[in-house]
Scaffold this active site. Structure first.
Site, PDB file in Angstrom:
ATOM      1  N   HIS A 113       6.619   0.538   1.686  1.00 33.09           N
ATOM      2  CA  HIS A 113       6.160   1.902   1.571  1.00 33.09           C
ATOM      3  C   HIS A 113       5.853   2.302   3.044  1.00 33.09           C
ATOM      4  O   HIS A 113       5.959   1.560   3.930  1.00 33.09           O
ATOM      5  CB  HIS A 113       4.867   1.612   0.796  1.00 33.09           C
ATOM      6  N   CYS A 114       5.661   3.570   3.144  1.00 35.22           N
ATOM      7  CA  CYS A 114       5.272   4.274   4.329  1.00 35.22           C
ATOM      8  C   CYS A 114       4.082   5.469   3.818  1.00 35.22           C
ATOM      9  O   CYS A 114       3.828   5.130   2.612  1.00 35.22           O
ATOM     10  CB  CYS A 114       6.226   5.001   5.068  1.00 35.22           C
ATOM     11  N   VAL A 115       4.259   6.560   4.314  1.00 33.95           N
ATOM     12  CA  VAL A 115       3.096   7.419   3.932  1.00 33.95           C
ATOM     13  C   VAL A 115       3.421   8.085   2.675  1.00 33.95           C
ATOM     14  O   VAL A 115       2.935   8.089   1.802  1.00 33.95           O
ATOM     15  CB  VAL A 115       2.783   8.647   5.060  1.00 33.95           C
ATOM     16  N   MET A 116       4.916   8.467   2.660  1.00 35.42           N
ATOM     17  CA  MET A 116       5.528   9.426   1.604  1.00 35.42           C
ATOM     18  C   MET A 116       6.321   8.629   0.672  1.00 35.42           C
ATOM     19  O   MET A 116       6.674   8.963  -0.296  1.00 35.42           O
ATOM     20  CB  MET A 116       5.943  10.829   1.960  1.00 35.42           C
ATOM     21  N   GLY A 117       6.986   7.533   1.447  1.00 43.11           N
ATOM     22  CA  GLY A 117       8.013   6.549   0.732  1.00 43.11           C
ATOM     23  C   GLY A 117       9.231   7.322   0.603  1.00 43.11           C
ATOM     24  O   GLY A 117       9.989   7.186  -0.163  1.00 43.11           O
ATOM     25  N   ARG A 118       9.565   8.223   1.802  1.00 39.75           N
ATOM     26  CA  ARG A 118      10.749   8.867   1.747  1.00 39.75           C
ATOM     27  C   ARG A 118      11.483   8.801   3.016  1.00 39.75           C
ATOM     28  O   ARG A 118      12.797   9.227   2.868  1.00 39.75           O
ATOM     29  CB  ARG A 118      10.586  10.658   1.525  1.00 39.75           C
ATOM     30  N   SER A 119      10.896   8.552   3.870  1.00 39.49           N
ATOM     31  CA  SER A 119      11.740   8.421   5.459  1.00 39.49           C
ATOM     32  C   SER A 119      11.777   7.080   5.935  1.00 39.49           C
ATOM     33  O   SER A 119      12.955   6.274   5.974  1.00 39.49           O
ATOM     34  CB  SER A 119      11.128   9.671   6.478  1.00 39.49           C
TER      35      SER A 119
END
Length: 189
Positions: free
Chosen positions: A126-132
């Site tokens: 994961h990250c903050v948005m799970g996109r980058s």
């Protein structure tokens, strides 16, 4: 490997950032908090990483936080999961086009591979948005450990999660792809 596959590999050219971005915006899945993107691998956002009940429901045993740090980050850390028997690994990566995320490609891919070596393990990346950031590290895993081209990896992931790596990360993935393709061509000649 068949001769047709070898010929396809020889003809393959790393796609441009623009071409890659078309795969993210055309015919992809809707954005959700978390998606299983590979057997035993989930990519999610900060909300998922903080939802202890959801993590238990999914059976998560390992977490790779691609947004550790102080700025635009998810500050959970190993301490947050200490009573859950979850193995935690965090990388300090900023979601900016100038950040060198490639420094984590090999270590993150190795962590994912080690996690998946036990079929009972389940990983949340994961990250903050799970996109980058998280998507970029998973694409690198597919390229390094599953021997996919960047295009194959993007197609694999974009059908399972709405992703959008920033242009700087795409450039670094393109560099990795070019390096791996050259390496594979050398070993086939």
């Amino acid at each position: 490997m068949s001769s047709a596959q070898a010929e396809d590999e020889q003809d393959y050219e790393t796609p441009s950032c623009y071409e890659l971005q078309k795969h993210f915006t055309h015919g992809g899945v809707a954005y959700t908090h978390v998606n299983e993107v590979w057997p035993g691998v989930y990519i999610g956002n900060e909300e998922t990483a903080r939802d202890r009940y959801k993590l238990q429901t999914l059976g998560i045993t390992h977490i790779l936080n691609a947004a550790e740090g102080e700025w635009n980050s998810v500050d959970t850390g190993a301490e947050y999961y200490k009573d859950m028997q979850i193995h935690y690994y965090g990388v300090t990566a900023e979601d900016t086009p100038t950040f060198n995320i490639s420094q984590y490609f090999y270590s993150a891919a190795e962590y994912i591979q080690q996690t998946l070596s036990d079929p009972h393990n389940k990983l949340l990346l994961h990250c903050v948005m799970g996109r980058s950031r998280s998507a970029t590290l998973f694409l690198a895993f597919l390229m390094l450990q599953q021997r996919m081209s960047l295009l194959q990896a993007v197609e694999q992931l974009a059908h399972r999660r709405h992703i959008c790596p920033n242009w700087g990360f795409l450039k670094q993935l393109r560099e990795l792809d070019t390096h791996l393709q050259e390496e594979r061509r050398r070993t086939h000649t």
